[in-house]
Design an enzyme around this catalytic site. Structure first.
Site, PDB file in Angstrom:
ATOM      1  CD  GLU A 164      -4.913-137.231 -83.956  1.00  0.00           C
ATOM      2  OE1 GLU A 164      -6.063-137.480 -83.567  1.00  0.00           O
ATOM      3  OE2 GLU A 164      -4.492-137.578 -85.077  1.00  0.00           O
TER       4      GLU A 164
ATOM      5  CB  CYS B  15       1.030-130.496 -92.800  1.00  0.00           C
ATOM      6  SG  CYS B  15       2.514-130.556 -93.836  1.00  0.00           S
TER       7      CYS B  15
ATOM      8  CB  SER C  93       7.878-138.781 -98.055  1.00  0.00           C
ATOM      9  OG  SER C  93       6.751-139.349 -98.636  1.00  0.00           O
TER      10      SER C  93
ATOM     11  CG  ASN D  59      -2.337-146.855 -93.017  1.00  0.00           C
ATOM     12  OD1 ASN D  59      -2.596-148.035 -92.832  1.00  0.00           O
ATOM     13  ND2 ASN D  59      -1.091-146.379 -92.954  1.00  0.00           N
TER      14      ASN D  59
ATOM     15  CB  CYS E  22       1.975-144.043 -92.102  1.00  0.00           C
ATOM     16  SG  CYS E  22       3.415-144.556 -91.223  1.00  0.00           S
TER      17      CYS E  22
HETATM   18  S1  SF4 Z   1       2.847-136.451 -95.398  1.00  0.00           S
HETATM   19 FE1  SF4 Z   1       3.904-135.084 -93.971  1.00  0.00          FE
HETATM   20  S2  SF4 Z   1       4.525-133.345 -95.275  1.00  0.00           S
HETATM   21 FE2  SF4 Z   1       2.927-134.444 -96.424  1.00  0.00          FE
HETATM   22  S3  SF4 Z   1       1.002-133.400 -95.845  1.00  0.00           S
HETATM   23 FE3  SF4 Z   1       1.276-135.139 -94.431  1.00  0.00          FE
HETATM   24  S4  SF4 Z   1       2.273-134.241 -92.644  1.00  0.00           S
HETATM   25 FE4  SF4 Z   1       2.547-132.799 -94.351  1.00  0.00          FE
END
Ligand code: SF4
Length: 368
Positions: A108, A130, A234, A316, A361
């Site tokens: 996406e 991921c 993050s 979210n 997000c």
């Molecule tokens: S926030 Fe980013 S690094 Fe963490 S699981 Fe989701 S896609 Fe992966």
């Protein structure tokens, strides 16, 4: 076959014997204007075009769906790679050759409107799924399926750009879609090179942001090899036990290590990092959490001479049936930001749109 849309002129010149850099520039520019490759180009020898056609094509992604939010101007695209062995759809080449083999996986991309009318940013994916399994992220629940190829990353921007009206343009790119970009850094750097190249997509490197959960070696490489590109980290929590619960990557790469690399990034590039934090009710939204984060930001500034820009991103929901977290309400978020301000650390609130179509997000997922 080479995927032509993922080549800079320099890379194309190296890959195709006998063509000059000037010819490679004109061919790359024609590809990104969407012209068929067979068309004669001024000051490009016919033999150069033929040499490129023999070795390269412009594979396309299938647009499986395009969902526009009903509440804001965000648009989410689901894109499918060509299936392995299937004749790949090629765009703009006039080529009948097979596409670059893919596997039919879907990923996406989100089109984000910017404040200035007609300007957009594209939130691109770098992986299908991921491996990092952050607790607040739908993509993390998929596990890693595979890395995206550089052309698949570039093509996401081209797909969005193709849907824009007259006069509108892609101003920036943010690597905050599916996947951890620094876990696929070779392809990400290749794509960044194409985004920034004046013959290709000509996007200002300072309008490109790579967001990471924290891979120190990747941060250092990004600083060396793409020093104008911005970094976002993050953070989630300045407290180790809380961060580890939310972001398992912290066990392998503790936050101190990540911030050391982010400090080097700031020194090399002169760009302050962005820190992202998502307060979650009862998890990391307390005044103590806010103070710990403010303290960490102050220590980072003192040590590295760069003040992080702190973005507070609303949570979210990622699971309609059994969501693991509760979004902090407006008053809670204001309290959190106020507690940081009281420690002398300013934050800004990030609007995270497209929530009604799971484009916000943390919500991207193609798990069936
Ligand atoms: S926030 Fe980013 S690094 Fe963490 S699981 Fe989701 S896609 Fe992966």
């Amino acid at each position: 076959m080479l995927a032509l849309q993922a080549k800079t002129p320099e890379a194309l010149e190296r890959a195709v014997p006998g063509i000059t850099l000037s010819e490679a520039r004109k061919i790359v520019a024609a590809v990104h204007r969407g012209e068929p490759l067979g068309r004669p180009l001024k000051e490009v020898r016919r033999s150069a075009v033929e040499a490129v056609r023999e070795r390269a094509l412009v594979p396309a992604l299938e647009v499986v769906s395009e969902q526009a939010s009903r509440v804001d101007p965000f648009v989410k695209y689901a894109l499918r790679s060509p299936s392995a062995g299937a004749p790949g759809p090629a765009c703009g080449t006039g080529s009948e050759g097979p596409g670059t083999p893919g596997d039919g996986h879907v990923f996406e991309t989100v089109r984000i409107p910017l404040e200035r009318a007609g300007r957009f940013s594209v939130c691109v994916s770098s992986q299908v799924g991921c491996a990092l399994a952050c607790a607040f992220c739908a993509t993390g629940r998929m596990g890693l399926v595979r890395n995206l190829e550089a052309w698949e990353i570039v093509e996401q921007v081209r797909v969005v750009r193709a849907g824009l009206g007259r006069g509108a343009r892609v101003h920036g790119v943010v690597f905050q879609g599916m996947g951890e970009p620094l876990a696929n850094i070779d392809r990400v750097l290749e794509a960044v090179g194409v985004f920034c190249n004046p013959s290709a997509l000509a996007i200002d490197a300072r309008a490109i942001t790579v967001c990471t959960a924290g891979i120190p070696s990747g941060i250092r490489r990004l600083a060396r090899e793409a020093p104008k590109v911005r970094l976002a980290v993050s953070i989630s929590s300045a407290r180790r036990e809380v961060r580890r619960r939310l972001m398992p990557i912290d066990k392998k790469h503790p936050l101190e290590e990540v911030l050391e690399a982010a400090g080097e990034h700031a020194r090399i590039t002169g760009l302050a990092p962005m820190w992202a934090v998502t307060p979650l009710t009862g998890v990391n939204d307390s005044t103590e959490e806010a103070r710990a984060l403010a303290d960490l930001a102050a220590r980072f500034s003192a040590r590295h001479g760069a003040r992080p820009r702190i973005s507070v991103i609303p949570y979210n929901p990622i699971d309609p049936n059994n969501d693991p977290f509760v979004r902090v309400d407006e008053a809670g978020e204001a309290r959190f930001r106020h507690a940081m301000r009281a420690c002398g650390v300013m934050t800004h609130k990030r609007y995270s749109g497209g929530g009604d179509v799971q484009a916000a997000c943390g919500q991207l997922s193609t798990r069936s």
